[in-house]
Design an enzyme around this catalytic site. Sequence first.
Site, mmCIF file in Angstrom:
data_model
loop_
_atom_site.group_PDB
_atom_site.id
_atom_site.type_symbol
_atom_site.label_atom_id
_atom_site.label_comp_id
_atom_site.label_asym_id
_atom_site.label_seq_id
_atom_site.Cartn_x
_atom_site.Cartn_y
_atom_site.Cartn_z
ATOM 1 N N LYS A 152 -9.106 34.233 -7.802
ATOM 2 C CA LYS A 152 -8.769 35.653 -7.899
ATOM 3 C C LYS A 152 -10.023 36.590 -8.980
ATOM 4 O O LYS A 152 -11.036 36.629 -8.418
ATOM 5 C CB LYS A 152 -7.144 35.760 -7.886
ATOM 6 C CG LYS A 152 -6.148 35.043 -7.883
ATOM 7 C CD LYS A 152 -4.694 35.188 -7.717
ATOM 8 C CE LYS A 152 -3.583 33.801 -7.181
ATOM 9 N NZ LYS A 152 -2.486 34.442 -7.295
ATOM 10 N N GLU A 184 2.203 30.609 1.173
ATOM 11 C CA GLU A 184 2.824 30.690 -0.479
ATOM 12 C C GLU A 184 3.852 31.455 0.609
ATOM 13 O O GLU A 184 3.638 32.751 0.327
ATOM 14 C CB GLU A 184 1.451 31.567 -0.405
ATOM 15 C CG GLU A 184 -0.064 30.834 -0.714
ATOM 16 C CD GLU A 184 -0.757 31.373 -1.369
ATOM 17 O OE1 GLU A 184 -1.638 30.399 -2.229
ATOM 18 O OE2 GLU A 184 -1.277 32.223 -1.267
ATOM 19 N N GLY A 239 2.321 33.407 -9.007
ATOM 20 C CA GLY A 239 2.267 34.100 -9.888
ATOM 21 C C GLY A 239 3.622 34.434 -11.488
ATOM 22 O O GLY A 239 3.030 34.890 -11.728
HETATM 23 P P1 13P Z 1 -0.698 30.956 -8.897
HETATM 24 O O1 13P Z 1 -0.630 29.547 -8.439
HETATM 25 O O2 13P Z 1 -1.102 31.736 -9.883
HETATM 26 O O3 13P Z 1 0.669 30.964 -8.856
HETATM 27 O O4 13P Z 1 -1.389 31.552 -7.233
HETATM 28 C C1 13P Z 1 -0.637 31.658 -6.330
HETATM 29 C C2 13P Z 1 -1.766 31.784 -5.241
HETATM 30 O O5 13P Z 1 -1.699 32.759 -4.752
HETATM 31 C C3 13P Z 1 -3.046 30.514 -4.346
HETATM 32 O O6 13P Z 1 -3.268 31.697 -3.044
#
Ligand code: 13P
Length: 251
Positions: free
Chosen positions: A11, A166, A172
């Site tokens: 990200k 996802e 997150g």
């Molecule tokens: P997290 O592992 O921080 O929850 O993020 C998942 C994600 O969006 C991966 O693309």
Amino acid sequence: MRRRLIAGNWKMHSTPDETESFISRFLPLIGSAEADAAIFPPFTSLDRAGRLLRSSDVRLGAQDVYFEAKGAFTGAVSPGMLVACGCRYVLVGHSERRHTFGDDDPIVRRKLDATLSGGLDPVLCMGETIEERRAGATFDVLEAQLIAALRKLPPDLFSRVVIAYEPVWAIGTGETATPEQAEEVSAWIRARVGAAFGAPAAERIRILYGGSVKPDNARSLLTLPNVDGALVGGASLDPEGFAAIISAGVR
Ligand code: 13P
């Protein structure tokens, strides 16, 4: 047997120097040839990462792409630019792109097409919000996202697609889908792919789970029959933790 793919979506984290420091700590930690590992740093780190990973087995991906090759598109990055940085993959339709930047289904489709025609492999992300899950609409939402992104895709191009499930409520939040939920949805996606593209395509496609994957829950998710890897956000920023998740993914 499908090879596992463990991908780290960084990200909006890490400068080029921070990326270099991650890679120098990370490469000695992973030796396995039994699972594919990939990192998806921000655009500004891709060139540096591509040079540093060139002689390793770790693959490189971008978090987004624009669907034109070149021209007056301020702020945009083309598939060819990503290839030139050493990228192999592109995330397409990540929930943060869909919800924060307005990437709707038609835009996701154009990005997927541009990724494939540019010689990169798309990791198509999809998932339902908590409201959609509570309303019992999970499979309707996924069906719509799948059809919009993949309808009438020629089989030779489809064979290069990776799908990442996802659930938006797990991204997150620290709230991971249960292994039962991850397996139920992944099995449904595989069956849906089979209905559209045939059984061999369904058997081949890699389906990743993403959403609060951590070293301590990775094994329970990565050993599910229909889950072929993980798309890891926060936990992929730590070289030791990300390497531990990759080891959990070795069959
Ligand atoms: P997290 O592992 O921080 O929850 O993020 C998942 C994600 O969006 C991966 O693309």
